[in-house]
Design a protein around this motif. Sequence first.
Motif, PDB file in Angstrom:
ATOM      1  N   PHE A  58      13.762  15.147   3.639  1.00 31.39           N
ATOM      2  CA  PHE A  58      12.355  15.548   3.549  1.00 31.39           C
ATOM      3  C   PHE A  58      12.018  16.077   2.156  1.00 31.39           C
ATOM      4  O   PHE A  58      10.884  15.918   1.686  1.00 31.39           O
ATOM      5  N   ILE A  59      13.005  16.696   1.500  1.00 33.96           N
ATOM      6  CA  ILE A  59      12.789  17.126   0.114  1.00 33.96           C
ATOM      7  C   ILE A  59      12.492  15.914  -0.771  1.00 33.96           C
ATOM      8  O   ILE A  59      11.645  15.963  -1.663  1.00 33.96           O
ATOM      9  N   MET A  60      13.174  14.780  -0.483  1.00 30.59           N
ATOM     10  CA  MET A  60      12.991  13.578  -1.287  1.00 30.59           C
ATOM     11  C   MET A  60      11.599  12.972  -1.126  1.00 30.59           C
ATOM     12  O   MET A  60      11.190  12.129  -1.927  1.00 30.59           O
ATOM     13  N   LEU A  61      10.872  13.392  -0.105  1.00 33.27           N
ATOM     14  CA  LEU A  61       9.509  12.892   0.089  1.00 33.27           C
ATOM     15  C   LEU A  61       8.467  13.709  -0.683  1.00 33.27           C
ATOM     16  O   LEU A  61       7.316  13.301  -0.783  1.00 33.27           O
ATOM     17  N   ILE A  62       8.876  14.868  -1.212  1.00 31.49           N
ATOM     18  CA  ILE A  62       7.924  15.705  -1.952  1.00 31.49           C
ATOM     19  C   ILE A  62       7.362  14.971  -3.170  1.00 31.49           C
ATOM     20  O   ILE A  62       6.148  14.994  -3.412  1.00 31.49           O
ATOM     21  N   PRO A  63       8.206  14.271  -3.994  1.00 30.57           N
ATOM     22  CA  PRO A  63       7.637  13.512  -5.132  1.00 30.57           C
ATOM     23  C   PRO A  63       6.634  12.450  -4.678  1.00 30.57           C
ATOM     24  O   PRO A  63       5.635  12.215  -5.368  1.00 30.57           O
ATOM     25  N   TYR A  64       6.894  11.834  -3.548  1.00 26.23           N
ATOM     26  CA  TYR A  64       5.962  10.838  -2.997  1.00 26.23           C
ATOM     27  C   TYR A  64       4.613  11.491  -2.699  1.00 26.23           C
ATOM     28  O   TYR A  64       3.549  10.944  -3.013  1.00 26.23           O
ATOM     29  N   TYR A  65       4.671  12.689  -2.121  1.00 26.31           N
ATOM     30  CA  TYR A  65       3.443  13.432  -1.809  1.00 26.31           C
ATOM     31  C   TYR A  65       2.709  13.826  -3.096  1.00 26.31           C
ATOM     32  O   TYR A  65       1.469  13.732  -3.164  1.00 26.31           O
ATOM     33  N   LEU A  66       3.452  14.232  -4.119  1.00 22.18           N
ATOM     34  CA  LEU A  66       2.827  14.621  -5.389  1.00 22.18           C
ATOM     35  C   LEU A  66       2.149  13.426  -6.052  1.00 22.18           C
ATOM     36  O   LEU A  66       1.092  13.572  -6.669  1.00 22.18           O
ATOM     37  N   LEU A  74       2.319   3.669 -16.438  1.00 23.45           N
ATOM     38  CA  LEU A  74       2.337   4.773 -15.482  1.00 23.45           C
ATOM     39  C   LEU A  74       2.461   4.240 -14.060  1.00 23.45           C
ATOM     40  O   LEU A  74       3.195   4.797 -13.235  1.00 23.45           O
ATOM     41  N   ALA A  75       1.764   3.149 -13.770  1.00 25.50           N
ATOM     42  CA  ALA A  75       1.847   2.550 -12.432  1.00 25.50           C
ATOM     43  C   ALA A  75       3.288   2.159 -12.106  1.00 25.50           C
ATOM     44  O   ALA A  75       3.754   2.347 -10.966  1.00 25.50           O
ATOM     45  N   GLY A  76       4.006   1.642 -13.101  1.00 28.48           N
ATOM     46  CA  GLY A  76       5.403   1.273 -12.881  1.00 28.48           C
ATOM     47  C   GLY A  76       6.259   2.478 -12.544  1.00 28.48           C
ATOM     48  O   GLY A  76       7.122   2.416 -11.654  1.00 28.48           O
ATOM     49  N   LYS A  77       6.018   3.589 -13.219  1.00 32.32           N
ATOM     50  CA  LYS A  77       6.790   4.810 -12.947  1.00 32.32           C
ATOM     51  C   LYS A  77       6.467   5.382 -11.567  1.00 32.32           C
ATOM     52  O   LYS A  77       7.348   5.864 -10.848  1.00 32.32           O
ATOM     53  N   ILE A  78       5.177   5.334 -11.210  1.00 29.42           N
ATOM     54  CA  ILE A  78       4.771   5.819  -9.883  1.00 29.42           C
ATOM     55  C   ILE A  78       5.451   5.001  -8.797  1.00 29.42           C
ATOM     56  O   ILE A  78       6.002   5.537  -7.827  1.00 29.42           O
ATOM     57  N   LYS A  79       5.425   3.677  -8.965  1.00 23.83           N
ATOM     58  CA  LYS A  79       6.074   2.808  -7.975  1.00 23.83           C
ATOM     59  C   LYS A  79       7.572   3.083  -7.887  1.00 23.83           C
ATOM     60  O   LYS A  79       8.154   3.067  -6.805  1.00 23.83           O
ATOM     61  N   LYS A 125       0.833  -1.211   0.000  1.00 22.81           N
ATOM     62  CA  LYS A 125       0.000   0.000   0.000  1.00 22.81           C
ATOM     63  C   LYS A 125       0.864   1.256   0.000  1.00 22.81           C
ATOM     64  O   LYS A 125       0.562   2.242  -0.675  1.00 22.81           O
ATOM     65  N   VAL A 126       1.942   1.225   0.778  1.00 13.95           N
ATOM     66  CA  VAL A 126       2.839   2.387   0.861  1.00 13.95           C
ATOM     67  C   VAL A 126       3.517   2.626  -0.484  1.00 13.95           C
ATOM     68  O   VAL A 126       3.603   3.760  -0.957  1.00 13.95           O
ATOM     69  N   ILE A 127       3.984   1.548  -1.116  1.00 10.47           N
ATOM     70  CA  ILE A 127       4.689   1.663  -2.393  1.00 10.47           C
ATOM     71  C   ILE A 127       3.750   2.089  -3.515  1.00 10.47           C
ATOM     72  O   ILE A 127       4.145   2.821  -4.427  1.00 10.47           O
ATOM     73  N   GLU A 128       2.489   1.678  -3.438  1.00 11.64           N
ATOM     74  CA  GLU A 128       1.543   1.940  -4.530  1.00 11.64           C
ATOM     75  C   GLU A 128       0.663   3.162  -4.277  1.00 11.64           C
ATOM     76  O   GLU A 128      -0.405   3.293  -4.877  1.00 11.64           O
ATOM     77  N   VAL A 129       1.099   4.059  -3.426  1.00 13.30           N
ATOM     78  CA  VAL A 129       0.374   5.316  -3.210  1.00 13.30           C
ATOM     79  C   VAL A 129       0.257   6.069  -4.532  1.00 13.30           C
ATOM     80  O   VAL A 129       1.241   6.229  -5.259  1.00 13.30           O
ATOM     81  N   GLY A 130      -0.959   6.505  -4.859  1.00 14.30           N
ATOM     82  CA  GLY A 130      -1.199   7.227  -6.110  1.00 14.30           C
ATOM     83  C   GLY A 130      -1.681   6.350  -7.243  1.00 14.30           C
ATOM     84  O   GLY A 130      -2.030   6.846  -8.310  1.00 14.30           O
ATOM     85  N   LYS A 158      -1.807  12.679  -7.048  1.00 12.59           N
ATOM     86  CA  LYS A 158      -2.034  12.301  -8.451  1.00 12.59           C
ATOM     87  C   LYS A 158      -1.481  13.322  -9.455  1.00 12.59           C
ATOM     88  O   LYS A 158      -2.003  13.466 -10.561  1.00 12.59           O
ATOM     89  N   ARG A 159      -0.422  13.992  -9.053  1.00 12.06           N
ATOM     90  CA  ARG A 159       0.280  14.896  -9.965  1.00 12.06           C
ATOM     91  C   ARG A 159       1.559  14.172 -10.418  1.00 12.06           C
ATOM     92  O   ARG A 159       2.664  14.468  -9.966  1.00 12.06           O
ATOM     93  N   TYR A 160       1.361  13.234 -11.328  1.00 15.13           N
ATOM     94  CA  TYR A 160       2.398  12.248 -11.621  1.00 15.13           C
ATOM     95  C   TYR A 160       3.602  12.836 -12.353  1.00 15.13           C
ATOM     96  O   TYR A 160       4.750  12.548 -11.993  1.00 15.13           O
ATOM     97  N   ILE A 161       3.356  13.618 -13.396  1.00 18.90           N
ATOM     98  CA  ILE A 161       4.484  14.188 -14.139  1.00 18.90           C
ATOM     99  C   ILE A 161       5.242  15.181 -13.267  1.00 18.90           C
ATOM    100  O   ILE A 161       6.477  15.202 -13.244  1.00 18.90           O
ATOM    101  N   ALA A 162       4.497  16.004 -12.518  1.00 14.60           N
ATOM    102  CA  ALA A 162       5.129  16.953 -11.595  1.00 14.60           C
ATOM    103  C   ALA A 162       6.001  16.224 -10.585  1.00 14.60           C
ATOM    104  O   ALA A 162       7.094  16.681 -10.238  1.00 14.60           O
ATOM    105  N   SER A 163       5.536  15.074 -10.129  1.00 14.01           N
ATOM    106  CA  SER A 163       6.298  14.285  -9.158  1.00 14.01           C
ATOM    107  C   SER A 163       7.656  13.902  -9.724  1.00 14.01           C
ATOM    108  O   SER A 163       8.695  14.055  -9.053  1.00 14.01           O
TER     109      SER A 163
END
Length: 370
Positions: free
Chosen positions: A64-72, A21-26, A7-12, A76-81
């Motif tokens: 903490f900066i490295m967690l910003i893409p995770y938050y994005l 896209l799911a592969g890139k998000i993961k 669940k943690v890895i597949e957030v978003g 569901k802001r995938y490209i921005a992430s």
Amino acid sequence: MKQNIKKVIEVGINQETDSWLAGKIKLVNIISLANFIFILWMILFDLFINKNHYLSIVLLGISFIMLIPYYLNYKKRYIASRLVFLSFAYFCICFLAVIFGKEFYFQYYLVPGVGMSLIFFRDEIGNKKWLFTLAGVPLWALLEFWFANYPAFIILDGKYVSAISYFSSFLIFVTAILMFGTFTHESDNQLKNISKMNKKFKQLANIDPLTNLYNRRFVDQQLNYLFDLAKNQNGFLGFVIFDIDFFKKVNDTYGHDAGDKVLQMIAKLADENFRETDLVGRIGGEEFCIVFTNTNKENVLKIVERFRKEIEEQVVQYEEKDIKVTSSFGISYFSNNLNSCEELFKNADTALYEAKRSGRNRIYEYKKDL
């Protein structure tokens, strides 16, 4: 535990997310979380063995900066992430290298960064992805130039530098392994999905949707192949054509839905009565066929007769009405006198005509005098 990690890895990611896209998000999630965890370990190491904690302070901010893409991704802001991830990664690499010097090998993080840019943006931003990829080259050159002309802003104890540099090298290696491992895993999954879809489409192209029996196209292909095999190896090949007697009357009396139920009943009985090696297909409206191999004429007659009786005994219920049908069968066999499977087909059709002409609900084998 495993489900929680998933669940943690597949957030978003949701059910509608495309597999690529799911592969890139993961991939972003895994690398962001892995970097966050490893950097925290580096901070703990620094707190225990070093008197001054300049590195820990800088690394804490970067973690903490490295967690910003995770938050994005969560938003569901995938490209921005991915844009943020690579932009911050390049910036942080250069910042750490300049502040603490080349002994920490931070510049080697540019290597996985180059690979990630190609993987992250292969579909979405077109040729712009090369900006991120090629950015690693001048940044590396800039850092090497900087190291040659300027000392580190913060000089740390030599023994401490050695320990941290090993830790940093390990983190770079783990990041690269995670990146390419995750991408390879997702690529494998994608290929498996494509393979499954191809098999499914191929099956759909060969299957009659109403009865789930093979269609005329597939029967013709297999019959050609089996005919050639029998001719080359002098093997047995029996071909049966049968249809439902007075089927038009069923449709006219009860409607086409009732007719469909009768056809499905025939298909179900065929599935129950014939071997997996026997090919059963629907080759017309109410016309079916059976292809027999690895047996003999006596067994074919016995099996077909049993099947004919079962059809005769079946009752199809439709809107509180009982529908009973019978079937007529024509059988032909391979012989060396035949030149093609079309002749085999034609002979079975001739035998079927004779069965219907003689009163229906019976079996006829093709004979030359028919």
